[in-house]
Write an enzyme that holds these catalytic residues in place. Structure first.
Site, PDB file in Angstrom:
ATOM      1  NE  ARG A  37      -2.594   0.994   3.588  1.00  0.00           N
ATOM      2  CZ  ARG A  37      -3.436   0.820   4.610  1.00  0.00           C
ATOM      3  NH1 ARG A  37      -4.717   0.594   4.377  1.00  0.00           N
ATOM      4  NH2 ARG A  37      -3.007   0.845   5.846  1.00  0.00           N
ATOM      5  CB  SER A 106     -11.959  -1.277   0.524  1.00  0.00           C
ATOM      6  OG  SER A 106     -10.594  -1.597   0.685  1.00  0.00           O
ATOM      7  CE  LYS A 135     -10.799   3.105   4.759  1.00  0.00           C
ATOM      8  NZ  LYS A 135     -10.228   3.970   3.739  1.00  0.00           N
TER       9      LYS A 135
END
Length: 208
Positions: A37, A106, A135
């Site tokens: 990521r 997601s 997040k």
């Protein structure tokens, strides 16, 4: 064992050398899938980092998943892509990737979960199970009840992510979820290898 069982999501703040070391150690400890990521690096840096860890994953037969970027995945020959809700639509990504690459998405709401049933994807990442500092824009936390209901409602594999730590891992694993994704529990561990071994033991024990 499902390839999703212990799913490492890398921390983009790691230096290249630290990233390589974390991935090497985590795979040695039993990680079954790696997602690279990179939200803020440019595409060249993304490719460089992917190329640095891809041989490690290949040698261990651990799939390498690229977050967001279909072009990077194709450029480095990665095993798949994980998309967010604001990324390329899954139907376009599948067309570019072909039928044999892994494609994840997601999911942050029940509406998105229902829509995912019609999409050409292999698994979903259910986010976030618990509040998490990685997040901050999450609108919905599924919790254990939401995760259990999602497992009943969605026919393909689910990877749980968000706020999962050593002290709540067993509760999440006991739902029977096919995969558990972790960032800091592996990337910030003093020994990612030992952390992975311990986490994997706990997951498998909770499933029994």
């Amino acid at each position: 064992m499902s390839p999703y069982t212990l799913y490492l999501v890398t921390d983009e703040h790691l230096s290249l050398n630290a990233l390589v070391e974390v991935v090497e150690q985590a795979i040695a400890g039993g990680v079954t899938m790696v997602q690279l990521r990179e939200k803020h690096h440019d595409v060249r840096a993304f490719i460089e980092r992917a190329n640095a860890i891809h041989p490690i994953c290949q040698a261990a037969q651990v799939p390498l998943i690229i977050n967001d970027r279909v072009d990077v995945a194709l450029a480095v020959g990665a095993d798949g892509v994980h998309l967010g809700q604001s990324d390329m639509p899954a139907t376009y990504a599948r067309r570019l990737l072909g039928p044999n690459k892994l494609l994840g998405l997601s999911i942050e709401s029940w509406k998105q979960l229902e829509e995912a049933k019609q999409l050409p994807i292999d698994y979903i990442g259910l986010s976030a199970i618990y509040p998490t500092p990685t997040k901050l824009d999450t609108q919905h936390h599924w919790g254990l009840d939401g995760l259990a209901k999602a497992l009943q409602a969605y026919p393909k594999p689910i990877v749980a992510i968000g706020g999962i730590r050593a002290d709540n891992l067993a509760n999440v694993a006991s739902t029977g979820v096919q995969g558990i994704a972790l960032v800091s529990a592996l990337c910030a561990a003093d020994s990612p290898k030992q952390a992975a071994q311990s986490l994997l033991r706990e997951i498998l024990s909770a499933r029994e």
